[in-house]
Write a protein that holds these residues in place. Structure first.
Motif, PDB file in Angstrom:
ATOM      1  N   GLY A   1      -3.550  63.718  49.616  1.00 46.99           N
ATOM      2  CA  GLY A   1      -2.261  63.459  48.996  1.00 46.99           C
ATOM      3  C   GLY A   1      -1.228  63.089  50.044  1.00 46.99           C
ATOM      4  N   PHE A   2      -0.306  62.221  49.669  1.00 51.88           N
ATOM      5  CA  PHE A   2       0.746  61.758  50.572  1.00 51.88           C
ATOM      6  C   PHE A   2       2.079  62.085  49.912  1.00 51.88           C
ATOM      7  CE2 PHE A   2       2.572  57.869  52.987  1.00 51.88           C
ATOM      8  CZ  PHE A   2       2.801  58.640  54.114  1.00 51.88           C
ATOM      9  N   LEU A   3       2.822  63.002  50.503  1.00 54.08           N
ATOM     10  CA  LEU A   3       4.064  63.499  49.908  1.00 54.08           C
ATOM     11  C   LEU A   3       5.240  63.280  50.846  1.00 54.08           C
ATOM     12  CD1 LEU A   3       2.874  66.983  48.546  1.00 54.08           C
ATOM     13  CD2 LEU A   3       2.993  64.819  47.310  1.00 54.08           C
ATOM     14  N   GLY A   4       6.418  63.236  50.249  1.00 50.91           N
ATOM     15  CA  GLY A   4       7.632  63.138  51.035  1.00 50.91           C
ATOM     16  C   GLY A   4       8.811  62.848  50.129  1.00 50.91           C
ATOM     17  N   PRO A   5      10.018  63.250  50.532  1.00 49.45           N
ATOM     18  CA  PRO A   5      11.214  62.954  49.736  1.00 49.45           C
ATOM     19  C   PRO A   5      11.451  61.448  49.640  1.00 49.45           C
ATOM     20  CG  PRO A   5      11.673  64.586  51.457  1.00 49.45           C
ATOM     21  CD  PRO A   5      10.328  64.006  51.753  1.00 49.45           C
ATOM     22  N   ASN A   6      12.320  61.055  48.722  1.00 50.66           N
ATOM     23  CA  ASN A   6      12.707  59.651  48.632  1.00 50.66           C
ATOM     24  C   ASN A   6      13.286  59.193  49.970  1.00 50.66           C
ATOM     25  OD1 ASN A   6      11.970  59.456  45.942  1.00 50.66           O
ATOM     26  ND2 ASN A   6      14.011  59.918  45.177  1.00 50.66           N
ATOM     27  N   GLY A   7      12.861  58.016  50.411  1.00 51.77           N
ATOM     28  CA  GLY A   7      13.360  57.486  51.672  1.00 51.77           C
ATOM     29  C   GLY A   7      12.668  58.053  52.892  1.00 51.77           C
ATOM     30  N   ALA A   8      11.588  58.818  52.679  1.00 49.85           N
ATOM     31  CA  ALA A   8      10.910  59.471  53.807  1.00 49.85           C
ATOM     32  C   ALA A   8      10.019  58.519  54.587  1.00 49.85           C
ATOM     33  CB  ALA A   8      10.078  60.655  53.311  1.00 49.85           C
ATOM     34  N   GLY A   9       9.625  57.394  53.975  1.00 44.21           N
ATOM     35  CA  GLY A   9       8.751  56.447  54.657  1.00 44.21           C
ATOM     36  C   GLY A   9       7.384  56.293  54.031  1.00 44.21           C
ATOM     37  N   LYS A  10       7.153  56.892  52.854  1.00 41.84           N
ATOM     38  CA  LYS A  10       5.836  56.812  52.207  1.00 41.84           C
ATOM     39  C   LYS A  10       5.463  55.373  51.862  1.00 41.84           C
ATOM     40  CE  LYS A  10       6.381  59.403  48.610  1.00 41.84           C
ATOM     41  NZ  LYS A  10       7.850  59.541  48.711  1.00 41.84           N
ATOM     42  N   SER A  11       6.339  54.709  51.113  1.00 49.22           N
ATOM     43  CA  SER A  11       6.013  53.355  50.661  1.00 49.22           C
ATOM     44  C   SER A  11       5.867  52.398  51.839  1.00 49.22           C
ATOM     45  CB  SER A  11       7.104  52.845  49.707  1.00 49.22           C
ATOM     46  OG  SER A  11       7.122  53.606  48.516  1.00 49.22           O
ATOM     47  N   THR A  12       6.730  52.542  52.841  1.00 45.72           N
ATOM     48  CA  THR A  12       6.633  51.671  54.015  1.00 45.72           C
ATOM     49  C   THR A  12       5.306  51.877  54.726  1.00 45.72           C
ATOM     50  OG1 THR A  12       9.032  51.711  54.312  1.00 45.72           O
ATOM     51  CG2 THR A  12       7.719  51.049  56.211  1.00 45.72           C
ATOM     52  N   THR A  13       4.887  53.123  54.840  1.00 49.08           N
ATOM     53  CA  THR A  13       3.602  53.418  55.489  1.00 49.08           C
ATOM     54  C   THR A  13       2.453  52.797  54.718  1.00 49.08           C
ATOM     55  OG1 THR A  13       4.460  55.496  56.389  1.00 49.08           O
ATOM     56  CG2 THR A  13       2.075  55.275  56.246  1.00 49.08           C
ATOM     57  N   MET A  14       2.462  52.951  53.391  1.00 47.34           N
ATOM     58  CA  MET A  14       1.400  52.374  52.580  1.00 47.34           C
ATOM     59  C   MET A  14       1.396  50.859  52.675  1.00 47.34           C
ATOM     60  SD  MET A  14       1.330  54.750  49.159  1.00 47.34           S
ATOM     61  CE  MET A  14       0.324  56.241  49.122  1.00 47.34           C
ATOM     62  N   ARG A  15       2.564  50.259  52.707  1.00 47.12           N
ATOM     63  CA  ARG A  15       2.647  48.800  52.803  1.00 47.12           C
ATOM     64  C   ARG A  15       2.111  48.311  54.148  1.00 47.12           C
ATOM     65  NH1 ARG A  15       5.516  45.754  49.387  1.00 47.12           N
ATOM     66  NH2 ARG A  15       6.100  44.316  51.052  1.00 47.12           N
ATOM     67  N   MET A  16       2.344  49.063  55.212  1.00 48.25           N
ATOM     68  CA  MET A  16       1.801  48.669  56.516  1.00 48.25           C
ATOM     69  C   MET A  16       0.286  48.793  56.538  1.00 48.25           C
ATOM     70  SD  MET A  16       4.550  49.820  59.457  1.00 48.25           S
ATOM     71  CE  MET A  16       4.803  51.521  58.936  1.00 48.25           C
ATOM     72  N   ILE A  17      -0.248  49.836  55.889  1.00 41.93           N
ATOM     73  CA  ILE A  17      -1.702  49.982  55.813  1.00 41.93           C
ATOM     74  C   ILE A  17      -2.313  48.772  55.100  1.00 41.93           C
ATOM     75  CG2 ILE A  17      -3.577  51.326  54.785  1.00 41.93           C
ATOM     76  CD1 ILE A  17      -1.778  53.819  55.148  1.00 41.93           C
ATOM     77  N   MET A  18      -1.616  48.291  54.056  1.00 40.07           N
ATOM     78  CA  MET A  18      -2.121  47.183  53.248  1.00 40.07           C
ATOM     79  C   MET A  18      -1.767  45.817  53.822  1.00 40.07           C
ATOM     80  SD  MET A  18      -3.930  48.372  50.860  1.00 40.07           S
ATOM     81  CE  MET A  18      -4.122  46.832  49.988  1.00 40.07           C
ATOM     82  N   GLY A  19      -1.137  45.778  54.991  1.00 40.91           N
ATOM     83  CA  GLY A  19      -0.808  44.500  55.608  1.00 40.91           C
ATOM     84  C   GLY A  19       0.348  43.774  54.964  1.00 40.91           C
ATOM     85  N   LEU A  20       1.107  44.452  54.100  1.00 43.04           N
ATOM     86  CA  LEU A  20       2.254  43.829  53.433  1.00 43.04           C
ATOM     87  C   LEU A  20       3.502  43.869  54.304  1.00 43.04           C
ATOM     88  CD1 LEU A  20       1.669  45.281  49.858  1.00 43.04           C
ATOM     89  CD2 LEU A  20       1.141  42.976  50.668  1.00 43.04           C
ATOM     90  N   ASP A  21       3.589  44.832  55.190  1.00 47.53           N
ATOM     91  CA  ASP A  21       4.657  44.913  56.189  1.00 47.53           C
ATOM     92  C   ASP A  21       3.997  44.974  57.566  1.00 47.53           C
ATOM     93  OD1 ASP A  21       6.729  44.853  54.407  1.00 47.53           O
ATOM     94  OD2 ASP A  21       7.136  47.005  54.457  1.00 47.53           O
ATOM     95  N   ARG A  22       4.551  44.252  58.508  1.00 50.32           N
ATOM     96  CA  ARG A  22       4.004  44.263  59.866  1.00 50.32           C
ATOM     97  C   ARG A  22       4.652  45.399  60.663  1.00 50.32           C
ATOM     98  NH1 ARG A  22       1.226  40.603  62.708  1.00 50.32           N
ATOM     99  NH2 ARG A  22       1.598  39.024  61.102  1.00 50.32           N
ATOM    100  N   PRO A  23       3.864  46.264  61.293  1.00 49.30           N
ATOM    101  CA  PRO A  23       4.450  47.346  62.085  1.00 49.30           C
ATOM    102  C   PRO A  23       5.294  46.802  63.234  1.00 49.30           C
ATOM    103  CG  PRO A  23       2.088  47.698  61.741  1.00 49.30           C
ATOM    104  CD  PRO A  23       2.391  46.308  61.294  1.00 49.30           C
ATOM    105  N   THR A  24       6.367  47.504  63.549  1.00 46.53           N
ATOM    106  CA  THR A  24       7.136  47.176  64.743  1.00 46.53           C
ATOM    107  C   THR A  24       6.306  47.487  65.982  1.00 46.53           C
ATOM    108  OG1 THR A  24       9.195  47.673  63.560  1.00 46.53           O
ATOM    109  CG2 THR A  24       9.300  47.597  65.969  1.00 46.53           C
TER     110      THR A  24
END
Length: 313
Positions: free
Chosen positions: A31-54
């Motif tokens: 499970g992946f948990l965190g408050p709103n704005g914690a970075g969950k969606s961004t992390t998932m998007r980077m895993i899926m190649g939708l966002d490029r990591p800095t």
């Protein structure tokens, strides 16, 4: 397996994900948990190649997502159930995805049946309810029969039968040795579904452990105590890190001491107690304690307070 190593994403002057490291292992539900704005969606998007990591890397089965020759066969994901051409039918949406990855037509029929969409498969997606859209998103995630599955809020909009179905599906996939990574705001559901939890707050990992260890690790020992001398017992138990709440005239709820310590204090103070019941801490309580300093927005409404009406002064 999913691996994040020093994974970082910066937007302007805001660091959304700050050098996180974790491994999502095969054969269990993480499970992946965190408050709103914690970075969950961004992390998932980077895993899926939708966002490029800095900086840093995210790999799936040892390879970045965009380097897989047939990514749908390696990893399936539900990140946004609305990311569908609404003018297409569910069947045609899945068929188009299958065609681009060399997936046979039979597999389209299989996932439609698996997700309970048979009766609506030829209907246009724009008429789908939220729950039907979620089922279609899960069907798309499973289309390539992938080894790794990422589901972001998979039970959103589902009825109770659908929620149980997602839980059963996730457990079945993990039992086959697949990697299952899912997020949910429903703590009660996560508590009965996940084996392991990763908790993120303000872009950093604040917990990465089996769910039972996260619950136990918060030190939220609570005990229900009944006594005909509640005031005396409350004075005896007072101390740093100890909270004694009066529930009824002779009923106290003690946080911060285990039953043995309460019993010893009562004996030493010659206070009779006639109930001493340990209370199990829920995942929600452990999560709230763990993330209390990580939330972006704090509510100041107290118990019993009336909500502010729109347009009020």
């Amino acid at each position: 397996m999913i691996e994040a190593r020093n994974l970082t994403k910066v937007y302007g002057d805001k660091t959304a994900v700050a050098g996180v490291n974790f491994t999502v292992e095969a054969g269990r539900i993480t499970g992946f948990l965190g408050p709103n704005g914690a970075g969950k969606s961004t992390t998932m998007r980077m895993i899926m190649g939708l966002d490029r990591p800095t900086s840093g890397t995210a790999t799936v089965n040892g390879v970045p997502f965009d380097r897989h020759a047939a990514p749908l066969r390696e990893i399936g994901a539900l990140l946004d159930a609305k990311a569908v051409h609404t003018g297409r039918s569910a069947y045609n949406h899945l068929l188009a995805m299958a065609a681009t990855h060399g997936i046979p037509r039979k597999r389209v029929h299989d996932v439609i049946e698996m997700t309970g969409l048979t009766e609506v498969a030829k209907k246009k997606v724009k008429g789908f309810s939220l729950g039907m859209g979620q089922r279609l998103g899960i069907a798309a995630a499973l289309l390539g029969d992938p080894q790794t599955i990422i589901l972001d809020e998979p039970v959103n909009g589902l009825d109770p039968e659908g929620v149980v179905w997602v839980r059963t599906l996730a457990k079945h996939l993990a039992s086959e040795g697949r990697t299952v990574f899912l997020s949910s705001h429903l703590m009660s559901e996560m508590a009965v579904t996940a084996d392991h939890l990763i908790v993120i707050g303000r872009g950093r990992i604040i917990a990465d452990a089996p769910i039972r260890d996260i619950i136990a690790g918060q030190g939220l020992s609570r005990t229900r105590v009944r006594t005909d001398q509640p005031d005396q017992l409350q004075q005896l138990l007072a101390g740093t890190g100890v909270t004694v709440a009066r529930q009824e005239n002779e009923l106290l709820e003690v946080t911060g001491l285990d039953p043995r310590q309460i019993a010893r204090a009562a004996l030493d103070g010659r206070v009779m107690i006639y109930e001493l019941t340990p209370l199990h801490v829920s995942l929600e309580e452990a999560y709230m304690e763990l993330t209390k300093d990580e939330v972006e927005y704090h509510s100041h409404i107290t118990a019993g307070a009336a909500p502010v009406q729109p347009g009020g002064n």
